[in-house]
Design an enzyme around this catalytic site. Structure first.
Site, PDB file in Angstrom:
ATOM      1  N   LYS A  76       0.881  -1.231  -0.028  1.00  9.20           N
ATOM      2  CA  LYS A  76       0.182  -0.090  -0.044  1.00  9.20           C
ATOM      3  C   LYS A  76       0.916   1.369  -0.022  1.00  9.20           C
ATOM      4  O   LYS A  76       1.990   1.359   0.669  1.00  9.20           O
ATOM      5  CB  LYS A  76      -1.015  -0.095   1.403  1.00  9.20           C
ATOM      6  CG  LYS A  76      -2.011   1.100   1.273  1.00  9.20           C
ATOM      7  CD  LYS A  76      -2.935   0.931   2.380  1.00  9.20           C
ATOM      8  CE  LYS A  76      -3.699   2.028   2.471  1.00  9.20           C
ATOM      9  NZ  LYS A  76      -4.915   2.085   3.694  1.00  9.20           N
ATOM     10  N   SER A 151      -9.416   2.806   2.552  1.00  8.32           N
ATOM     11  CA  SER A 151      -8.400   3.614   1.914  1.00  8.32           C
ATOM     12  C   SER A 151      -7.516   2.349   1.189  1.00  8.32           C
ATOM     13  O   SER A 151      -6.727   2.773   0.267  1.00  8.32           O
ATOM     14  CB  SER A 151      -7.492   4.444   2.738  1.00  8.32           C
ATOM     15  OG  SER A 151      -6.831   3.478   3.710  1.00  8.32           O
ATOM     16  N   SER A 175     -10.370   1.069   6.565  1.00  8.63           N
ATOM     17  CA  SER A 175      -9.598   0.965   5.485  1.00  8.63           C
ATOM     18  C   SER A 175      -9.094  -0.489   4.815  1.00  8.63           C
ATOM     19  O   SER A 175      -8.999  -0.713   3.762  1.00  8.63           O
ATOM     20  CB  SER A 175      -8.616   1.882   5.628  1.00  8.63           C
ATOM     21  OG  SER A 175      -9.091   3.170   5.610  1.00  8.63           O
TER      22      SER A 175
END
Length: 469
Positions: A76, A151, A175
């Protein structure tokens, strides 16, 4: 079956037995990225293909070094990977490659994984819809006109479209859970401290420590496999847990005697009727798996106050790290969060911490009676990519930017591990996720219940239309 259609656990077994080479596995996933990433935009900042294949060849030349040996991963883009920039989806960050791996990348490499690039995230991980001014929007593989969530939206979309077998993510207010629900994959928010944080981000108290790093996979077993590589103690993180990470690699059951409590909407939030119905039906299948189903919920009425205050402190720190004359380069919701954080007083923090202590007592009593709490992992089905966040749900206006994700945000302050499990599809063919919550520290037990539910409701077997067309 194509290589990319195998689960991560299957691939690990095939790599371990030398039936597949790391080069074969990596090339198959790189080819899938070439095929679908231009449409989905889940993976960003790719490493040079020759360097990735060199890593694969090196893996093939040695004995397995860890549970992820030879598996391709993408980190990520809130985490550092040596040789790649960490943009965090923001125009205020540096375009220069970083010199060294961060904690997550280092853990992945130590477990034998091969890093191929980064996954997309909204600016500084802010929001449950993945878009930014650096890399653009990530689209949902089940419907390219819809959001992949956030996210960790890039991670979830990459998993669903078979560009990756496993993926890491992070979770403050949902997220890991929200994008998993939107993309029909599994996302686990572990107990705080299950996955350690570096000295730069860890603290000596629970203050601000709401955010966690965690695993995602297409199946519960894949998610557990990645957790076994990410978990473990770290000397400079006083909250890190010392439990043996290998525990998560043990086979998971397909039945359970768990006592499940269906919390529904808790009277706290509005959810789309179809989403609630699908989640309730998925939760009730616990009886088919051998467990019991009861409608019950703990008192979470103070959760959002706690969440907003302590989350605000994290944004206060972000704002203090970025020169004010550069704030105009960030999206409005990031700036709004920073400004809220700067308005928080000492009394606000003390009040939030007192409420958090009471909430811990409430959850402890609740889990004396039940083993797992169930509720939706998102209040809506995936929405159009042009929309930053839903302004209303079933005709009910959302008061602000966070209200549409109360179902996840309200769980965060409990500190409990929470998992999003594919629950089914709406009449429009969009994925829905069931959120399962267990007592603090009971991550393994949570995975076991999720595995049993997955066995009687195997939604992971479905393939996105993107891959069929």
């Amino acid at each position: 079956m194509e290589i990319v259609d195998h689960t991560a656990v299957e691939l690990a077994d095939l790599l371990g037995s030398r039936e597949l080479s790391a080069r074969d596995v990596v090339i198959a996933h790189l080819d899938r990225i070439d095929q679908v990433n231009p449409q989905v935009n889940a993976i960003v900042s790719m490493r040079d293909r020759a360097d990735v294949l060199a890593d694969a060849d090196a893996a093939d030349a040695q004995k397995p070094t860890g549970p992820l040996h030879g598996l391709p991963v993408a980190v990520k883009d809130l985490e550092d990977v040596a040789g790649l920039p960490t943009r965090s989806g923001s125009l205020v960050t540096s375009t220069r490659p970083v010199a060294a791996d961060g904690f997550i990348a280092a853990q992945l490499r130590a477990a034998g994984a091969i890093i191929i690039g980064k996954t997309n995230t909204p600016e500084f991980g802010t929001g449950s819809h993945t878009f930014n001014e650096v890399f653009g929007v990530t689209r949902n593989p089940w419907d390219l006109s819809k959001s992949a969530g956030g996210s960790s939206g890039g991670a979830a979309a990459a998993l669903a479209s078979r560009m990756l077998p496993i993926a890491d993510g992070s979770d403050l207010g949902g997220s890991l859970r929200n994008p998993a629900a939107f993309c029909n994959v599994v996302g686990l928010r572990p107990t705080i401290g299950r996955v350690a944080q570096s000295a730069a981000t860890s603290t000596s108290t629970h203050l601000v420590r709401l955010s966690v790093r965690g695993p995602m996979g297409r199946t519960v077993a894949d998610t557990a496999l990645l957790l076994s590589a990410l978990a473990g103690p770290r000397a400079d993180d006083p909250l890190s847990l010392a439990d043996d990470p290998a525990t998560f690699r043990a086979p998971l059951p397909t039945t359970t005697s768990a006592r499940l409590a269906w919390g529904g909407d808790f009277g706290l939030f509005t959810a789309e009727a179809e989403v609630l119905d699908l989640c309730r039906k998925a939760a009730k299948q616990i009886t088919t798996a051998g467990g019991t189903f009861t409608e019950a919920a703990p008192d979470l009425s103070a959760s959002m106050q706690i969440f907003r205050t302590l989350r605000g402190l994290a944004y206060r720190q972000l704002g203090q790290a970025i020169p004010r004359d550069r704030w105009s380069l960030m999206k409005a919701t990031v700036v709004e969060n920073i400004e809220f954080g700067l308005s928080i007083t000492t009394d606000d923090v003390l009040r939030a911490e007192a409420l958090r202590a009471r909430l811990h007592v409430e959850m402890t009593k609740f889990f004396d009676e039940y083993d797992v709490l169930a509720l939706p992992a998102a209040q809506v089905a995936p929405f159009p990519v042009e929309t930053e966040f839903p302004m209303e749900i079933d005709g009910v206006a959302m008061a602000d930017y966070l209200e549409w994700m109360t179902t996840c945000c309200a769980i965060t302050p409990t500190g409990c591990p929470a998992l999003s499990l594919p629950a089914g599809f709406t009449s429009a063919g969009l994925p829905v996720g069931l959120q399962l919550v267990a007592q603090v520290g009971n991550d393994r037990a949570l995975l076991e219940v999720a595995s049993a539910l997955e066995a009687v409701n195997p939604q992971y077997q479905h393939v996105p239309v993107l891959l069929i067309a």
